[in-house]
Enzyme design. Structure first.
Site, mmCIF file in Angstrom:
data_model
loop_
_atom_site.group_PDB
_atom_site.id
_atom_site.type_symbol
_atom_site.label_atom_id
_atom_site.label_comp_id
_atom_site.label_asym_id
_atom_site.label_seq_id
_atom_site.Cartn_x
_atom_site.Cartn_y
_atom_site.Cartn_z
ATOM 1 N N TYR A 57 0.818 -1.205 0.000
ATOM 2 C CA TYR A 57 0.000 0.000 0.000
ATOM 3 C C TYR A 57 0.854 1.258 0.000
ATOM 4 O O TYR A 57 1.771 1.432 0.809
ATOM 5 C CB TYR A 57 -0.934 0.045 1.219
ATOM 6 C CG TYR A 57 -1.595 1.403 1.342
ATOM 7 C CD1 TYR A 57 -2.624 1.770 0.470
ATOM 8 C CD2 TYR A 57 -1.136 2.347 2.263
ATOM 9 C CE1 TYR A 57 -3.196 3.025 0.540
ATOM 10 C CE2 TYR A 57 -1.702 3.613 2.337
ATOM 11 C CZ TYR A 57 -2.732 3.950 1.474
ATOM 12 O OH TYR A 57 -3.278 5.193 1.521
ATOM 13 N N HIS A 87 -2.091 16.943 -2.486
ATOM 14 C CA HIS A 87 -2.618 17.032 -1.125
ATOM 15 C C HIS A 87 -2.366 18.398 -0.486
ATOM 16 O O HIS A 87 -2.848 18.659 0.629
ATOM 17 C CB HIS A 87 -2.000 15.944 -0.249
ATOM 18 C CG HIS A 87 -2.574 14.579 -0.488
ATOM 19 N ND1 HIS A 87 -2.749 14.048 -1.742
ATOM 20 C CD2 HIS A 87 -3.016 13.626 0.389
ATOM 21 C CE1 HIS A 87 -3.268 12.838 -1.640
ATOM 22 N NE2 HIS A 87 -3.449 12.559 -0.359
ATOM 23 N N ASN A 199 1.622 11.501 5.909
ATOM 24 C CA ASN A 199 0.956 10.789 6.993
ATOM 25 C C ASN A 199 1.650 11.167 8.297
ATOM 26 O O ASN A 199 2.877 11.172 8.378
ATOM 27 C CB ASN A 199 1.071 9.278 6.793
ATOM 28 C CG ASN A 199 0.002 8.712 5.869
ATOM 29 O OD1 ASN A 199 0.080 7.555 5.501
ATOM 30 N ND2 ASN A 199 -0.987 9.497 5.492
ATOM 31 N N TYR A 281 -16.871 32.494 45.636
ATOM 32 C CA TYR A 281 -16.225 31.283 45.120
ATOM 33 C C TYR A 281 -14.994 31.571 44.256
ATOM 34 O O TYR A 281 -14.028 30.815 44.258
ATOM 35 C CB TYR A 281 -17.210 30.476 44.270
ATOM 36 C CG TYR A 281 -18.276 29.747 45.038
ATOM 37 C CD1 TYR A 281 -18.349 29.795 46.427
ATOM 38 C CD2 TYR A 281 -19.232 28.991 44.351
ATOM 39 C CE1 TYR A 281 -19.338 29.122 47.114
ATOM 40 C CE2 TYR A 281 -20.227 28.311 45.035
ATOM 41 C CZ TYR A 281 -20.281 28.375 46.419
ATOM 42 O OH TYR A 281 -21.265 27.704 47.090
ATOM 43 N N ARG A 284 -12.433 32.023 46.955
ATOM 44 C CA ARG A 284 -12.366 30.949 47.943
ATOM 45 C C ARG A 284 -12.042 29.599 47.316
ATOM 46 O O ARG A 284 -11.406 28.736 47.938
ATOM 47 C CB ARG A 284 -13.706 30.874 48.681
ATOM 48 C CG ARG A 284 -13.659 30.036 49.923
ATOM 49 C CD ARG A 284 -14.975 29.882 50.663
ATOM 50 N NE ARG A 284 -16.112 30.644 50.212
ATOM 51 C CZ ARG A 284 -17.369 30.224 50.328
ATOM 52 N NH1 ARG A 284 -17.636 29.035 50.856
ATOM 53 N NH2 ARG A 284 -18.369 30.982 49.926
ATOM 54 N N PHE A 330 -1.581 7.014 12.148
ATOM 55 C CA PHE A 330 -1.793 8.421 11.798
ATOM 56 C C PHE A 330 -3.090 8.975 12.383
ATOM 57 O O PHE A 330 -3.370 10.168 12.274
ATOM 58 C CB PHE A 330 -1.837 8.596 10.283
ATOM 59 C CG PHE A 330 -2.735 7.591 9.591
ATOM 60 C CD1 PHE A 330 -4.093 7.548 9.846
ATOM 61 C CD2 PHE A 330 -2.210 6.670 8.707
ATOM 62 C CE1 PHE A 330 -4.920 6.626 9.227
ATOM 63 C CE2 PHE A 330 -3.030 5.739 8.079
ATOM 64 C CZ PHE A 330 -4.384 5.715 8.339
ATOM 65 N N GLU A 414 -11.753 6.064 4.330
ATOM 66 C CA GLU A 414 -11.402 6.727 5.581
ATOM 67 C C GLU A 414 -12.718 7.177 6.229
ATOM 68 O O GLU A 414 -13.121 8.337 6.142
ATOM 69 C CB GLU A 414 -10.449 7.882 5.295
ATOM 70 C CG GLU A 414 -9.144 7.364 4.677
ATOM 71 C CD GLU A 414 -8.324 8.427 3.973
ATOM 72 O OE1 GLU A 414 -8.671 9.617 4.079
ATOM 73 O OE2 GLU A 414 -7.340 8.061 3.312
#
Length: 499
Positions: A57, A87, A199, A281, A284, A330, A414
């Site tokens: 792959y 990409h 990746n 608060y 405190r 990844f 994906e």
């Protein structure tokens, strides 16, 4: 002066060491062990390409849902180049240079383990970029947080090929021009290298590392400013006594109470008799609220340390075991959830800080309305509280966990993604917002302290306020406020440093 060098190796890279590398401006170099690991993995992969006939792959196939399409061996280099080019789809605001440098550092670290199959020269060029402040232009939007940070890492790595843009000496220029300045030839990617570069979780984890470094600084500042506000408000010290923390012994609560007691040691204000029985608060419960944030940072930090000491590209190569495995390192889920958690926690520091500001300007306990001597004619510190409230409200919107979402991609190959990149960039915005709210609290607390004179707070806080007063004065009558708020923010950024 020659820069100190940090040697990239398999030794665990701590957040403390990353902070030191950044603050000291260290240069990077590969250790001999890292070089050997990289070369051994590349040699194994080259041999495997000759001996194996089955598709691998991303090395001899297409990517994502195109994983079943085999690629001719003569086109494997072009395959990797095409991957980087196609990409590089980042959009939106630019990633700050300090985050890009962290991306370079963490990518180099990840590739150094010898599980990625890159050429030694590719890693060395990334080091060249880092050491010479050649900053690739990267954009904040485009990553789904699985398969890693594809779009931002593609934009970061385009300049290796002589493509895309870089910032050099404060000017954005085509990468090819800057490569020519240094006499660097564009990298010719070999099989697997595009995937190794793209990746990975270095975009997410770099934002996370920056944020956790600053979260620790913010934690110290919040305790110190909270102590100053408590004293200026004429608050009580009893809620910070160790006995209270021992019967509910959360570590963060104990640490915060100890820090506040230390900051107030020797204060005339905190030790004088009080007319009121208890405080609101926001004063405190500083140990309980700040302490919970402290514990959150303590949870998130080691998760991010594990991430930046990991090989997160795909497929992963194990030369000694003769294995090439396509898996999912990844995927950003392990850090997406903690970053969302940290965002919620840090926003609470701003939330409680703004409430203390509101109390300081309320005209109670001997303090004038809006912390100005002549209210009415003067609005005084009315609107800084508005600004703090606006920021706190924005944080609430940013705290919606991005990791709750997933949109399938790549034709559903994906089909579950982390959206951790959005967790990371939201966290970055929240960190900066918290600095701003704390700066407004410091602005108010120092003003309130001046109305307590001639009484004094602790020697430590008096010295700190005196330093602050060199850049931000006491406000007698109305003036333009925003430059003083900006100066207060810069003061806090400068005083949160560890190194």
């Amino acid at each position: 002066m020659k820069k100190e060098t940090h040697y990239i190796s398999a030794e665990h890279l701590t957040i403390d060491r990353v902070e030191q590398i950044i603050e000291c401006g260290m240069s990077l170099a590969l250790s001999d062990d890292a070089r050997d690991r990289i070369n051994r993995c590349r040699a194994y992969l080259d041999e495997k390409m000759i001996s194996q006939t089955e598709p691998i792959y991303g090395i001899t196939t297409g990517f994502g849902s195109l994983c079943d399409i085999s690629i001719d061996r003569k086109q494997l280099s072009q395959l990797q180049k095409n991957l980087v080019m196609s990409h590089a789809c980042g959009v939106g605001e630019r990633v700050p240079a300090e985050i890009v440098k962290l991306m370079l550092l963490t990518k180099i670290q990840s590739l150094s383990y010898g599980n990625s199959g890159v050429q030694l020269g590719t890693v060395e060029r990334l080091i060249d970029f880092y050491n010479n402040d050649v900053i690739p232009v990267v954009y904040q939007q485009g990553s789904l947080g699985a398969s890693g940070d594809l779009a931002p890492l593609a934009n970061m790595c385009l300049p290796l090929l002589g493509l895309g843009d870089v910032e050099y000496k404060g000017v954005v220029r085509p990468a090819a021009e800057v490569l020519d300045i240094f006499g660097w030839q564009p990298v010719e990617l070999m099989s697997k290298e595009g995937l190794a570069l793209l990746n990975g979780t270095q975009f997410m984890s770099s934002y996370g590392v920056w944020s956790v470094i600053h979260a620790r600084r913010i934690m110290r500042l919040a305790n110190k400013i909270g102590a100053l506000s408590l004293d200026a408000f004429d608050g009580r010290i009893e809620p910070f006594y160790p006995q209270i923390q021992q019967v509910r012994p959360h570590r963060g609560q104990i640490e915060v109470a100890t820090a506040v007691r230390h900051h107030l040691e020797g204060s005339e204000l905190i030790s004088r008799p009080k007319k009121h029985v208890q405080d609101p608060y926001s004063f405190r419960c500083i140990p309980q609220v700040h302490g919970a944030v402290y514990d959150t940072i303590g949870f998130v930090l080691p998760v991010l340390e594990t991430e930046i000491n990991s090989a997160t590209d795909n497929p992963t190569i194990f030369p000694d075991e003769d294995l090439i495995i396509s898996a999912g390192n990844f995927h950003g889920e392990p850090i997406a959830l903690p970053m969302d958690y940290l965002a919620v926690a840090l926003s609470e520091l701003a939330n409680i800080s703004e409430r203390r500001v509101y109390r300081l300007i309320a005209g109670v306990r001997g303090l004038p309305s809006f912390l100005v001597a002549n209210p009415g004619l003067n609005s005084g510190f009315m609107i800084p509280q508005y600004a703090a409230a606006s920021i706190v409200s924005q944080n609430k919107g940013l705290c919606w966990p991005a990791s709750c979402d997933s949109i399938p991609s790549s034709q559903s190959q994906e089909d579950h993604v982390s959206m951790g990149s959005n967790s990371a960039t939201k966290l970055y915005r929240i960190v900066n917002n918290v600095y701003r709210v704390l700066a407004i609290e410091l602005f108010n607390a120092a003003q309130a302290l001046d109305f307590r004179r001639p009484l004094r707070t602790s020697p430590e806080l008096e010295a700190w306020v005196a330093e602050y007063r060199r850049i931000v004065p006491y406000i007698d009558n109305d003036c333009v406020m925003y430059p003083y708020i900006d100066a207060s923010v810069k003061f806090l950024f400068g005083h949160g440093l560890c190194f």
